[in-house]
Design a protein around this motif. Sequence first.
Motif, PDB file in Angstrom:
ATOM      1  N   UNK A 100     -88.852  15.040  32.784  1.00  0.00           N
ATOM      2  CA  UNK A 100     -87.790  16.037  32.926  1.00  0.00           C
ATOM      3  C   UNK A 100     -86.548  15.459  33.598  1.00  0.00           C
ATOM      4  N   UNK A 101     -86.620  14.199  33.944  1.00  0.00           N
ATOM      5  CA  UNK A 101     -85.457  13.575  34.588  1.00  0.00           C
ATOM      6  C   UNK A 101     -84.648  12.815  33.550  1.00  0.00           C
ATOM      7  N   UNK A 102     -83.420  12.538  33.898  1.00  0.00           N
ATOM      8  CA  UNK A 102     -82.582  11.717  33.037  1.00  0.00           C
ATOM      9  C   UNK A 102     -81.851  12.538  31.997  1.00  0.00           C
ATOM     10  N   UNK A 103     -80.920  11.893  31.342  1.00  0.00           N
ATOM     11  CA  UNK A 103     -80.092  12.559  30.346  1.00  0.00           C
ATOM     12  C   UNK A 103     -80.719  12.531  28.968  1.00  0.00           C
ATOM     13  N   UNK A 104     -79.914  12.920  27.981  1.00  0.00           N
ATOM     14  CA  UNK A 104     -80.413  13.043  26.613  1.00  0.00           C
ATOM     15  C   UNK A 104     -81.008  11.734  26.110  1.00  0.00           C
ATOM     16  N   UNK A 105     -80.413  10.608  26.508  1.00  0.00           N
ATOM     17  CA  UNK A 105     -80.873   9.329  25.982  1.00  0.00           C
ATOM     18  C   UNK A 105     -82.265   8.972  26.491  1.00  0.00           C
ATOM     19  N   UNK A 106     -82.608   9.461  27.679  1.00  0.00           N
ATOM     20  CA  UNK A 106     -83.834   9.013  28.339  1.00  0.00           C
ATOM     21  C   UNK A 106     -85.030   9.930  28.124  1.00  0.00           C
ATOM     22  N   UNK A 107     -84.794  11.102  27.564  1.00  0.00           N
ATOM     23  CA  UNK A 107     -85.880  12.081  27.502  1.00  0.00           C
ATOM     24  C   UNK A 107     -86.425  12.236  26.098  1.00  0.00           C
ATOM     25  N   UNK A 108     -87.726  12.544  26.008  1.00  0.00           N
ATOM     26  CA  UNK A 108     -88.320  12.764  24.687  1.00  0.00           C
ATOM     27  C   UNK A 108     -87.843  14.094  24.101  1.00  0.00           C
ATOM     28  N   UNK A 109     -87.980  14.221  22.794  1.00  0.00           N
ATOM     29  CA  UNK A 109     -87.529  15.447  22.132  1.00  0.00           C
ATOM     30  C   UNK A 109     -88.521  16.587  22.355  1.00  0.00           C
TER      31      UNK A 109
END
Lengths: 161, 119
Positions: A100-109
């Motif tokens: 749940x941390x990080x921005x769009x680039x770092x998180x799973x869909x």
Amino acid sequence: MTGKPIHMPRLRLVGQAAEIGPAVDTVRRFALAAGLPPESCDALALAVDEAVSNILRHAYDAPVDSAVTIDAAADGEGIEVVLADRGRPFSPLDRSPPRLEGGAADRPVGGLGIHLMRTLVDRIDYRREGDVNRLTLSKYRTAALAAGAPRGEDGADDTGA
Amino acid sequence: MDQRSIADVTVLSPTGRIDLDTTPPLQDCLLPLTQVASAKVVVDFAGVSYISSSGLRALMLGAKAARAAQGRLVVCCLNPAVAEIFRISRFHLVVEVQNDLAAALAALSSSAAAAYRHG
């Protein structure tokens, strides 16, 4: 549960996504009528949505006549919603929480649905009974009850499984 | 799906519930918009009562696409129930959240903010 429970008439979904909204609204109205705070009703409604959506998306390989039934009962303690399906065995309690941390680039869909379900209700129990998945979502009337209640992960132990 | 352009910003305005049933048309609108190089896109939630993880998934895909295309995706006008779902999902880390459409436009483009002010 404590006190004489009141029951919601059983909902039966054949498995169309368009059935989710009306079913969720029915559960929410039942929770409101049972006297739960509106925000608890909203939370329970979304948890039921996520559970049903998960079943419709993943439980079956082919269309079925009856995808899932939804029962609900309310008493002095709170509300229990029971979802039953005959799809492949699946316990949402076995899933680890998504990043749940990080921005769009770092998180799973994916993975948020189960996280929301587990966050929004006070207790989740899962049992496989024969060929039936039985998922019980509980929402208590008061925060004090919720805080003192066992979480789903621990509560799963009392199923005798 | 209501879609309009305000200067160089595209505003999408879905309505009602965003769930497994209603996410596909939103996603079909949103993804092509966010895939355009340097696109500036707002999803205005003023008419949205409810969002499930299906809708969050579409926003995640849109945010990833916008990032890849050096564009930006902003959402605005979340009602308290939707804002709570964003909070639990920590979605303010995924998409920029603004209070209202004027603020969303101002965050993206001074010409769009001016065009909106002048009706």
